[in-house]
Design an enzyme around this catalytic site. Structure first.
Site, mmCIF file in Angstrom:
data_model
loop_
_atom_site.group_PDB
_atom_site.id
_atom_site.type_symbol
_atom_site.label_atom_id
_atom_site.label_comp_id
_atom_site.label_asym_id
_atom_site.label_seq_id
_atom_site.Cartn_x
_atom_site.Cartn_y
_atom_site.Cartn_z
ATOM 1 N N ASP A 133 0.882 -1.166 0.000
ATOM 2 C CA ASP A 133 0.000 0.000 0.000
ATOM 3 C C ASP A 133 0.924 1.222 0.000
ATOM 4 O OD1 ASP A 133 0.905 0.223 2.589
ATOM 5 O OD2 ASP A 133 -1.072 0.234 3.531
ATOM 6 N N HIS A 134 0.359 2.401 0.274
ATOM 7 C CA HIS A 134 1.183 3.618 0.256
ATOM 8 C C HIS A 134 2.283 3.560 1.314
ATOM 9 C CE1 HIS A 134 -2.352 4.012 2.787
ATOM 10 N NE2 HIS A 134 -1.644 4.805 3.579
ATOM 11 N N CYS A 191 3.031 -3.375 3.965
ATOM 12 C CA CYS A 191 2.214 -2.228 4.377
ATOM 13 C C CYS A 191 2.927 -1.576 5.556
ATOM 14 C CB CYS A 191 0.768 -2.617 4.670
ATOM 15 S SG CYS A 191 0.495 -3.715 6.068
ATOM 16 N N GLY A 192 2.243 -0.737 6.308
ATOM 17 C CA GLY A 192 2.908 -0.054 7.403
ATOM 18 C C GLY A 192 3.489 -1.033 8.407
ATOM 19 N N THR A 193 2.662 -1.978 8.820
ATOM 20 C CA THR A 193 3.100 -2.978 9.801
ATOM 21 C C THR A 193 3.278 -4.370 9.199
ATOM 22 O OG1 THR A 193 0.789 -3.467 10.263
ATOM 23 C CG2 THR A 193 1.865 -1.832 11.697
ATOM 24 N N GLY A 194 2.571 -4.630 8.101
ATOM 25 C CA GLY A 194 2.476 -5.987 7.552
ATOM 26 C C GLY A 194 1.258 -6.727 8.077
ATOM 27 N N GLY A 200 -2.094 -5.747 8.412
ATOM 28 C CA GLY A 200 -3.302 -5.675 7.591
ATOM 29 C C GLY A 200 -3.190 -6.541 6.346
ATOM 30 N N HIS A 207 7.792 -24.598 9.462
ATOM 31 C CA HIS A 207 6.705 -25.155 10.274
ATOM 32 C C HIS A 207 5.322 -24.928 9.664
ATOM 33 C CE1 HIS A 207 8.994 -25.372 14.383
ATOM 34 N NE2 HIS A 207 9.761 -25.728 13.364
ATOM 35 N N ASN A 208 5.131 -23.780 9.029
ATOM 36 C CA ASN A 208 3.779 -23.386 8.597
ATOM 37 C C ASN A 208 3.578 -23.441 7.087
ATOM 38 O OD1 ASN A 208 4.695 -20.962 10.868
ATOM 39 N ND2 ASN A 208 3.184 -22.507 11.437
ATOM 40 N N ARG A 216 7.287 0.468 7.725
ATOM 41 C CA ARG A 216 7.467 1.598 8.642
ATOM 42 C C ARG A 216 8.301 1.276 9.878
ATOM 43 N NH1 ARG A 216 1.322 4.106 8.466
ATOM 44 N NH2 ARG A 216 1.672 5.518 6.700
ATOM 45 N N ARG A 260 6.154 -33.878 11.078
ATOM 46 C CA ARG A 260 5.085 -33.621 12.049
ATOM 47 C C ARG A 260 4.305 -32.347 11.718
ATOM 48 N NH1 ARG A 260 9.676 -31.473 14.336
ATOM 49 N NH2 ARG A 260 9.464 -29.554 15.560
ATOM 50 N N HIS A 261 4.913 -31.455 10.914
ATOM 51 C CA HIS A 261 4.240 -30.203 10.581
ATOM 52 C C HIS A 261 3.183 -30.378 9.488
ATOM 53 C CE1 HIS A 261 7.154 -28.248 13.082
ATOM 54 N NE2 HIS A 261 8.135 -28.780 12.388
ATOM 55 N N ARG A 281 -0.382 -30.733 10.710
ATOM 56 C CA ARG A 281 -0.887 -29.488 11.304
ATOM 57 C C ARG A 281 -1.286 -28.499 10.222
ATOM 58 N NH1 ARG A 281 4.223 -29.744 15.412
ATOM 59 N NH2 ARG A 281 3.404 -31.450 16.680
HETATM 60 C C1 RB5 Z 1 -1.923 2.552 6.587
HETATM 61 O O1 RB5 Z 1 -1.970 3.715 7.332
HETATM 62 C C2 RB5 Z 1 -1.742 1.366 7.525
HETATM 63 O O2 RB5 Z 1 -2.888 1.170 8.276
HETATM 64 C C3 RB5 Z 1 -1.404 0.129 6.738
HETATM 65 O O3 RB5 Z 1 -0.269 0.345 5.980
HETATM 66 C C4 RB5 Z 1 -1.105 -1.139 7.532
HETATM 67 O O4 RB5 Z 1 -0.113 -0.913 8.496
HETATM 68 C C5 RB5 Z 1 -2.259 -1.871 8.064
HETATM 69 O O5 RB5 Z 1 -2.121 -2.922 8.691
#
Ligand code: RB5
Length: 144
Positions: free
Chosen positions: A8-9, A65-68, A70, A98-99, A109, A132-133, A136
């Protein structure tokens, strides 16, 4: 390996940094956008990469994304996807071993480009351990 990537942005800049790195590692990169850092909604791009992986158009997916977070939540809504939000190379390796994760989501970010490079490298170069994985992972897929 064919790798579908999108952001995303908030992840755009990191996506642009990861693309040449993936190519340098010898992978074929499918860029599903966006083309700029204008504000977009991450589920739209998670869907594109998830569908590439499920259809076989790509072997693996990378989402930024910002955190990964979402991106992982959205991608995991697509049947066949096992997306892991990862902040260290060790977790990337375990997500594969494992997954059997087929999509990795990273933070643009809060995690450095250097660490994200190590994450995607580990993600693409580690095999599923099976054993074993396997049962699961089969149980995870049976939840769909
Ligand atoms: C965008 O502001 C932010 O919400 C998105 O990049 C992401 O971090 C969502 O999980």
């Amino acid at each position: 390996m064919k790798v579908s990537i999108a952001s995303d942005h908030a992840g755009f800049e990191e996506k642009e940094l990861l693309k040449p790195y993936l190519a340098q590692l010898g992978h074929e990169v499918i860029d599903r956008g966006p083309d700029s850092d204008e504000r977009v909604d991450y589920p739209d791009f998670a869907e594109l990469v998830a569908k590439d992986v499920v259809s076989g158009e790509a072997d693996r997916g990378v989402l930024v994304c910002g955190t990964g977070i979402g991106m992982a939540v959205a991608a995991n809504k697509v049947d066949g996807i096992r997306a892991a939000n990862v902040t260290s190379p060790e977790f990337a390796q375990l997500a594969r071993e494992h997954n059997d994760a087929n999509v990795v989501t990273v933070s643009g970010r809060f995690v450095s480009d250097e660490v994200n490079r190590a994450i995607v490298k580990a993600f693409l170069e580690t095999d599923f351990a099976g054993g074993r994985h396997a049962g699961r992972v089969a149980k995870i897929m049976a939840l769909e």
